[in-house]
Design a protein around this motif. Structure first.
Motif, PDB file in Angstrom:
ATOM      1  N   VAL A 119      -5.464  -3.918  12.194  1.00 31.59           N
ATOM      2  CA  VAL A 119      -3.910  -4.014  12.255  1.00 31.59           C
ATOM      3  C   VAL A 119      -3.536  -3.297  10.768  1.00 31.59           C
ATOM      4  N   ILE A 120      -4.094  -3.578   9.861  1.00 31.80           N
ATOM      5  CA  ILE A 120      -3.872  -3.082   8.513  1.00 31.80           C
ATOM      6  C   ILE A 120      -3.799  -1.297   8.737  1.00 31.80           C
ATOM      7  N   GLN A 121      -4.752  -0.841   9.290  1.00 29.87           N
ATOM      8  CA  GLN A 121      -5.159   0.543   9.563  1.00 29.87           C
ATOM      9  C   GLN A 121      -4.059   0.920  10.416  1.00 29.87           C
ATOM     10  N   GLY A 122      -3.709   0.352  11.573  1.00 33.87           N
ATOM     11  CA  GLY A 122      -2.737   0.997  12.446  1.00 33.87           C
ATOM     12  C   GLY A 122      -1.261   0.764  11.528  1.00 33.87           C
ATOM     13  N   ASP A 123      -0.968  -0.026  10.950  1.00 38.52           N
ATOM     14  CA  ASP A 123       0.369  -0.126  10.096  1.00 38.52           C
ATOM     15  C   ASP A 123       0.654   0.943   9.264  1.00 38.52           C
ATOM     16  N   THR A 124      -0.228   1.578   8.780  1.00 36.73           N
ATOM     17  CA  THR A 124       0.059   2.748   7.876  1.00 36.73           C
ATOM     18  C   THR A 124       0.377   3.830   8.635  1.00 36.73           C
ATOM     19  N   GLU A 125      -0.007   4.038   9.638  1.00 43.68           N
ATOM     20  CA  GLU A 125       0.455   5.274  10.605  1.00 43.68           C
ATOM     21  C   GLU A 125       1.618   5.477  10.927  1.00 43.68           C
ATOM     22  N   MET A 194       2.805  -3.257   5.695  1.00 48.56           N
ATOM     23  CA  MET A 194       1.801  -4.332   4.988  1.00 48.56           C
ATOM     24  C   MET A 194       1.360  -3.871   3.788  1.00 48.56           C
ATOM     25  N   LEU A 195       1.251  -2.759   3.521  1.00 45.67           N
ATOM     26  CA  LEU A 195       0.601  -2.175   1.958  1.00 45.67           C
ATOM     27  C   LEU A 195       1.623  -1.689   1.290  1.00 45.67           C
ATOM     28  N   GLY A 196       1.756  -1.763  -0.225  1.00 43.65           N
ATOM     29  CA  GLY A 196       2.601  -1.354  -0.952  1.00 43.65           C
ATOM     30  C   GLY A 196       3.104   0.149  -0.750  1.00 43.65           C
ATOM     31  N   ALA A 197       2.038   1.207  -0.751  1.00 44.16           N
ATOM     32  CA  ALA A 197       2.393   2.688  -0.897  1.00 44.16           C
ATOM     33  C   ALA A 197       3.121   2.876   0.340  1.00 44.16           C
ATOM     34  N   PHE A 198       3.099   2.169   1.296  1.00 49.52           N
ATOM     35  CA  PHE A 198       3.708   2.596   2.491  1.00 49.52           C
ATOM     36  C   PHE A 198       5.229   1.918   2.692  1.00 49.52           C
ATOM     37  N   ASN A 199       5.691   1.485   1.647  1.00 50.56           N
ATOM     38  CA  ASN A 199       6.954   1.029   1.547  1.00 50.56           C
ATOM     39  C   ASN A 199       7.783   1.713   0.760  1.00 50.56           C
ATOM     40  N   MET A 210       2.238  15.190  -2.514  1.00 46.19           N
ATOM     41  CA  MET A 210       1.287  14.274  -3.526  1.00 46.19           C
ATOM     42  C   MET A 210       0.858  13.331  -2.456  1.00 46.19           C
ATOM     43  N   PHE A 211       1.729  12.700  -1.748  1.00 49.57           N
ATOM     44  CA  PHE A 211       1.161  11.566  -0.610  1.00 49.57           C
ATOM     45  C   PHE A 211       0.286  12.090   0.354  1.00 49.57           C
ATOM     46  N   THR A 212       0.269  13.273   0.650  1.00 52.24           N
ATOM     47  CA  THR A 212      -0.659  13.854   1.570  1.00 52.24           C
ATOM     48  C   THR A 212      -2.114  14.184   0.986  1.00 52.24           C
ATOM     49  N   THR A 215      -2.512   9.906  -0.835  1.00 52.65           N
ATOM     50  CA  THR A 215      -2.746   8.479  -0.108  1.00 52.65           C
ATOM     51  C   THR A 215      -3.539   8.952   1.258  1.00 52.65           C
ATOM     52  N   ASP A 216      -3.079  10.161   1.857  1.00 49.86           N
ATOM     53  CA  ASP A 216      -3.879  10.652   3.052  1.00 49.86           C
ATOM     54  C   ASP A 216      -5.367  10.513   2.621  1.00 49.86           C
ATOM     55  N   ARG A 217      -5.819  10.824   1.417  1.00 47.67           N
ATOM     56  CA  ARG A 217      -7.182  10.829   0.785  1.00 47.67           C
ATOM     57  C   ARG A 217      -7.605   9.127   0.806  1.00 47.67           C
ATOM     58  N   ASP A 218      -6.833   8.302   0.466  1.00 48.47           N
ATOM     59  CA  ASP A 218      -7.185   7.141   0.780  1.00 48.47           C
ATOM     60  C   ASP A 218      -7.553   6.678   2.239  1.00 48.47           C
ATOM     61  N   GLY A 219      -6.689   7.350   3.092  1.00 48.55           N
ATOM     62  CA  GLY A 219      -7.048   7.193   4.484  1.00 48.55           C
ATOM     63  C   GLY A 219      -8.221   7.602   4.827  1.00 48.55           C
ATOM     64  N   MET A 221     -11.089   7.678   2.776  1.00 50.75           N
ATOM     65  CA  MET A 221     -11.940   7.085   2.442  1.00 50.75           C
ATOM     66  C   MET A 221     -12.041   5.703   3.249  1.00 50.75           C
ATOM     67  N   GLN A 222     -11.069   5.171   3.654  1.00 44.86           N
ATOM     68  CA  GLN A 222     -10.872   3.785   4.569  1.00 44.86           C
ATOM     69  C   GLN A 222     -11.600   4.158   5.674  1.00 44.86           C
ATOM     70  N   LEU A 223     -10.798   5.364   6.357  1.00 45.12           N
ATOM     71  CA  LEU A 223     -11.620   5.548   7.750  1.00 45.12           C
ATOM     72  C   LEU A 223     -13.131   5.899   7.685  1.00 45.12           C
ATOM     73  N   LEU A 306      -4.054   0.661  -2.938  1.00 52.22           N
ATOM     74  CA  LEU A 306      -4.477   0.419  -1.536  1.00 52.22           C
ATOM     75  C   LEU A 306      -5.994   0.126  -1.215  1.00 52.22           C
ATOM     76  N   PHE A 307      -6.584   0.263  -2.404  1.00 46.59           N
ATOM     77  CA  PHE A 307      -8.236  -0.399  -2.319  1.00 46.59           C
ATOM     78  C   PHE A 307      -8.292  -1.876  -2.244  1.00 46.59           C
ATOM     79  N   GLY A 308      -7.235  -2.547  -2.726  1.00 45.60           N
ATOM     80  CA  GLY A 308      -7.438  -3.811  -2.821  1.00 45.60           C
ATOM     81  C   GLY A 308      -8.011  -4.148  -4.383  1.00 45.60           C
TER      82      GLY A 308
HETATM   83  N1  BYC Z   1      -0.646  -4.063  -0.549  1.00 44.21           N
HETATM   84  O1  BYC Z   1      -9.510  -9.066  -1.231  1.00 44.21           O
HETATM   85  P1  BYC Z   1      -8.370  -8.173  -1.538  1.00 44.21           P
HETATM   86  C1  BYC Z   1      -3.989   5.508   5.738  1.00 44.21           C
HETATM   87  C2  BYC Z   1      -3.634  -7.971   0.038  1.00 44.21           C
HETATM   88  S1  BYC Z   1      -4.396   4.900   4.443  1.00 44.21           S
HETATM   89  C3  BYC Z   1      -0.344  -5.430  -0.135  1.00 44.21           C
HETATM   90  O2  BYC Z   1      -8.081  -7.565  -2.801  1.00 44.21           O
HETATM   91  P2  BYC Z   1      -9.134  -6.512   0.542  1.00 44.21           P
HETATM   92  C4  BYC Z   1      -2.959   6.696   5.951  1.00 44.21           C
HETATM   93  C5  BYC Z   1      -4.846  -8.124   1.173  1.00 44.21           C
HETATM   94  O3  BYC Z   1      -4.459  -8.064   2.398  1.00 44.21           O
HETATM   95  C6  BYC Z   1      -5.857   3.623   4.743  1.00 44.21           C
HETATM   96  N2  BYC Z   1      -1.125  -6.381  -0.196  1.00 44.21           N
HETATM   97  O4  BYC Z   1      -8.062  -7.071  -0.596  1.00 44.21           O
HETATM   98  C7  BYC Z   1      -2.805   7.360   4.719  1.00 44.21           C
HETATM   99  C8  BYC Z   1      -5.199  -9.635   0.748  1.00 44.21           C
HETATM  100  O5  BYC Z   1      -4.162 -10.510   1.744  1.00 44.21           O
HETATM  101  P3  BYC Z   1      -4.678 -11.635   2.607  1.00 44.21           P
HETATM  102  C9  BYC Z   1      -5.286   2.361   5.391  1.00 44.21           C
HETATM  103  C10 BYC Z   1      -2.321  -6.033  -0.347  1.00 44.21           C
HETATM  104  O6  BYC Z   1      -8.880  -7.255   1.792  1.00 44.21           O
HETATM  105  C11 BYC Z   1      -1.703   8.323   4.760  1.00 44.21           C
HETATM  106  C12 BYC Z   1      -4.850  -9.899  -0.478  1.00 44.21           C
HETATM  107  O7  BYC Z   1      -4.170  -8.885  -1.045  1.00 44.21           O
HETATM  108  N3  BYC Z   1      -6.463   1.676   6.042  1.00 44.21           N
HETATM  109  O8  BYC Z   1      -4.776   5.505   6.926  1.00 44.21           O
HETATM  110  O9  BYC Z   1     -10.613  -6.594   0.067  1.00 44.21           O
HETATM  111  C13 BYC Z   1      -0.818   8.176   5.885  1.00 44.21           C
HETATM  112  C14 BYC Z   1      -6.537  -9.629  -1.304  1.00 44.21           C
HETATM  113  O10 BYC Z   1      -6.927  -8.944  -0.962  1.00 44.21           O
HETATM  114  C15 BYC Z   1      -2.879  -4.950  -1.019  1.00 44.21           C
HETATM  115  C16 BYC Z   1      -6.972   0.391   5.474  1.00 44.21           C
HETATM  116  O11 BYC Z   1      -6.358   0.096   4.197  1.00 44.21           O
HETATM  117  C17 BYC Z   1      -1.994  -3.804  -1.100  1.00 44.21           C
HETATM  118  N4  BYC Z   1      -2.058  -2.577  -1.632  1.00 44.21           N
HETATM  119  O12 BYC Z   1      -9.006  -5.093   0.639  1.00 44.21           O
HETATM  120  C18 BYC Z   1      -1.160   7.520   7.208  1.00 44.21           C
HETATM  121  C19 BYC Z   1      -8.132  -0.108   5.793  1.00 44.21           C
HETATM  122  N5  BYC Z   1      -4.022  -4.624  -1.276  1.00 44.21           N
HETATM  123  O13 BYC Z   1      -5.298 -11.068   3.708  1.00 44.21           O
HETATM  124  C20 BYC Z   1      -2.408   6.712   7.114  1.00 44.21           C
HETATM  125  C21 BYC Z   1      -8.279  -1.505   6.499  1.00 44.21           C
HETATM  126  C22 BYC Z   1      -4.533  -5.992  -0.810  1.00 44.21           C
HETATM  127  O14 BYC Z   1      -5.521 -12.504   1.850  1.00 44.21           O
HETATM  128  N6  BYC Z   1      -7.722  -2.250   5.356  1.00 44.21           N
HETATM  129  N7  BYC Z   1      -3.464  -6.579  -0.412  1.00 44.21           N
HETATM  130  O15 BYC Z   1      -3.340 -12.264   3.011  1.00 44.21           O
HETATM  131  C23 BYC Z   1      -8.953  -2.910   4.251  1.00 44.21           C
HETATM  132  O16 BYC Z   1      -9.720  -2.381   4.285  1.00 44.21           O
HETATM  133  C24 BYC Z   1      -8.312  -3.834   3.252  1.00 44.21           C
HETATM  134  O17 BYC Z   1      -7.568  -4.968   4.030  1.00 44.21           O
HETATM  135  C25 BYC Z   1      -7.806  -3.314   2.114  1.00 44.21           C
HETATM  136  C26 BYC Z   1      -7.367  -4.753   1.033  1.00 44.21           C
HETATM  137  C27 BYC Z   1      -8.412  -2.294   1.547  1.00 44.21           C
HETATM  138  C28 BYC Z   1      -6.132  -2.940   2.440  1.00 44.21           C
END
Ligand code: BYC
Length: 482
Positions: A119-125, A194-199, A210-212, A215-219, A221-223, A306-308
């Protein structure tokens, strides 16, 4: 067969997952489709839905020839479901289930965690499409206009990719999540993404590039880490998404590179040696390098968020459960379980930034972020080469990871780009030197004028070295509707 290479275009939803034999999922996707199109018409590129755009569409998942180029109206783009071919006998490459056969179904115990990641991944798109929807009106050329639209349709396809997984493997919950993905809106006070940079807003083309880049580079790494997943359908989906992602980062890196090139060339031609003579540089109708550095500081720091958190039990659980691995997991020479190793993490200790060894398992986010930083630095090195080649005395630098953070260890402190801790007064006094000010934004905005004559470019950006699909310089990448 679920691993065919070529895509079935005979159905409404092109796919290589035999959707016609999967009636229930096909029906769920067909029910979701009209809502998606409504969303695209409302929130997709504004004012260009009738234009013919020279786009690539994935027709195969064979790395050697996966795309074809043609003129398409964006709402008629064939958004499909494409997974990289199934690897025979794939084994889980990390975590508690290391060495077991990859899962073809969702293990019950990991259902909630997997759903959250998707869902988090889907939400960014869709969020990024929403952020970029005004850019067509100020595109510096038809080439650039086409590029933003290409990025947008592919982000749309990435949303489809996650929605397919949610609908196929998560039943009613998955269908509800798929609906929600169409309801949230970037920057909305009540239902934000859901995530900061996407608001954040993407107000101009420098921000877009800069975003591409960042931020796409975070994408990426996550992918890459999700592509390691023990849940094979997620792994295969992300592997194919990465093929498309490469172009998005190309758009960012070359977009900034061309902007740098133009500025440096204009400075040289005008005999300006000092890059900090900002007004003189701006009078040439180009963006001064210090302002680009400020935008870089902003987008890099937003993307680090975006890396948490640096130390995260969520991340440890996802790794331990074999759901989300490390960057290039299979190339790392260790036990792939991280039972006893440590990893150095920058932390705030007694008011100072110090390196502390943490269990590697909880430092997974930090490790991925370090890999990301190294990848960003390589891009900056390439930009700095452009500056050197033209002979201007300036270097872009990544700010310290404690600079301008909203998530993690440094969210409650203020630090300079070099990592010096500051009190509020010092921060407020300096912040406009480090982050774009309103004046900077207004100046950049004043340069944003649409250029639609084939082969012509706005003054602030150099033409690309080669065209898309090897087209000549004056190719009409977008045929605007009359
Ligand atoms: N903003 O344990 P923590 C892309 C929340 S971009 C708001 O530190 P975790 C693209 C977190 O949800 C890639 N909230 O973090 C690029 C948690 O809340 P809950 C997108 C945040 O889970 C360009 C709490 O803080 N894909 O594809 O280890 C164009 C504690 O979190 C944020 C993914 O991110 C934030 N920045 O890591 C189009 C991959 N950061 O659940 C597309 C999927 C943290 O306790 N996501 N929180 O209520 C993940 O792998 C992880 O969920 C995260 C966060 C890396 C995002």
């Amino acid at each position: 067969m679920s691993d065919i290479v070529n895509v079935d275009y005979s159905t409404r939803i092109p796919n290589n997952v035999s959707l016609t034999e999967d009636r229930q999922v096909l029906r769920a996707l067909e029910r979701w489709h009209p809502g998606y199109i409504d969303w695209w018409m409302q929130m997709g590129p504004q004012g260009f839905q009738e234009s013919l755009v020279y786009l690539r569409t994935a027709v195969s998942v064979d790395p050697k020839g996966w795309a074809k180029f043609d003129y398409v109206k964006m709402p008629e783009y064939r958004w499909g479901i494409l997974l990289a071919p199934q690897e025979e006998g794939r084994k889980i490459p990390f975590g508690r289930h290391y060495g077991e056969p990859a899962w073809q179904e969702v293990p019950g115990e990991y259902r909630a965690m997997l759903r959250r990641l998707m869902v988090i991944q889907g939400d960014t798109e869709p969020a990024s499409v929403e952020q970029q929807r005004h850019l067509g009106k100020t595109a510096p050329s038809l080439y650039d206009m086409r590029n933003v639209f290409q990025v947008n349709v592919e982000e749309g396809r990435h949303l489809w990719a996650m929605v397919y997984l949610l609908q196929k493997y998560f039943g009613r919950d998955g269908r509800e999540e798929a609906e929600q993905l169409l309801q949230r809106r970037s920057g909305d006070a009540d239902k934000p993404r859901m995530l900061g940079a996407f608001n954040e807003a993407t107000p101009d083309w420098l921000s877009f590039h800069m975003f591409t880049f960042f931020t796409d580079r975070d994408g990426k790494m996550q992918l890459e880490s999700l592509a390691q997943s023990g849940f094979d359908p997620l792994s295969r989906t992300c592997r194919f998404m990465l093929t498309e992602e490469a172009h998005h980062m190309f758009v960012g890196e070359t977009g900034i590179g061309r902007t740098i090139q133009r500025t440096c060339e204009a400075m040289k031609a005008a005999g300006i040696e000092d890059p900090y003579e900002i007004n003189k540089v701006r009078d040439l109708g180009v963006i001064d390098l210090p302002t680009m550095q400020k935008k870089l500081n902003l987008h890099y720091s937003l993307s680090l968020d975006l890396f948490g958190s640096e130390v995260s039990t969520n991340a440890a659980n996802a790794f331990n459960g074999s759901l989300k691995g490390r960057f290039q997991e299979t190339k790392i020479d260790d036990d792939h379980r991280l039972e006893s190793s440590t990893y150095p993490v920058l932390k705030l200790v007694d008011g100072e930034i110090k390196r502390v060894d943490e269990p590697a398992l909880t430092a997974i986010n930090m490790r991925l972020r370090d890999d990301y930083t190294a990848d960003c630095q390589r891009g900056l090195d390439r930009w700095n080469k452009i500056i050197d080649r033209i002979g201007v005395n300036f270097r872009f630098q990544l700010p310290h990871v404690a600079f301008h953070r909203q998530i993690g260890e440094f969210r409650d402190i203020k630090a300079s780009p070099s990592g010096e801790l500051l009190d509020d007064a010092a921060w407020n006094g300096q912040k406009e030197n480090w982050l774009p000010s309103k004046d900077d934004g207004d100046f950049i905005q004043s340069l944003m004028r649409q250029v639609v004559e084939p082969g012509k470019f706005a003054n602030w950006i150099a033409p690309p070295r080669v065209g898309i699909d090897n087209k000549p310089g004056d190719f009409e990448y977008v045929k605007l509707a009359a």
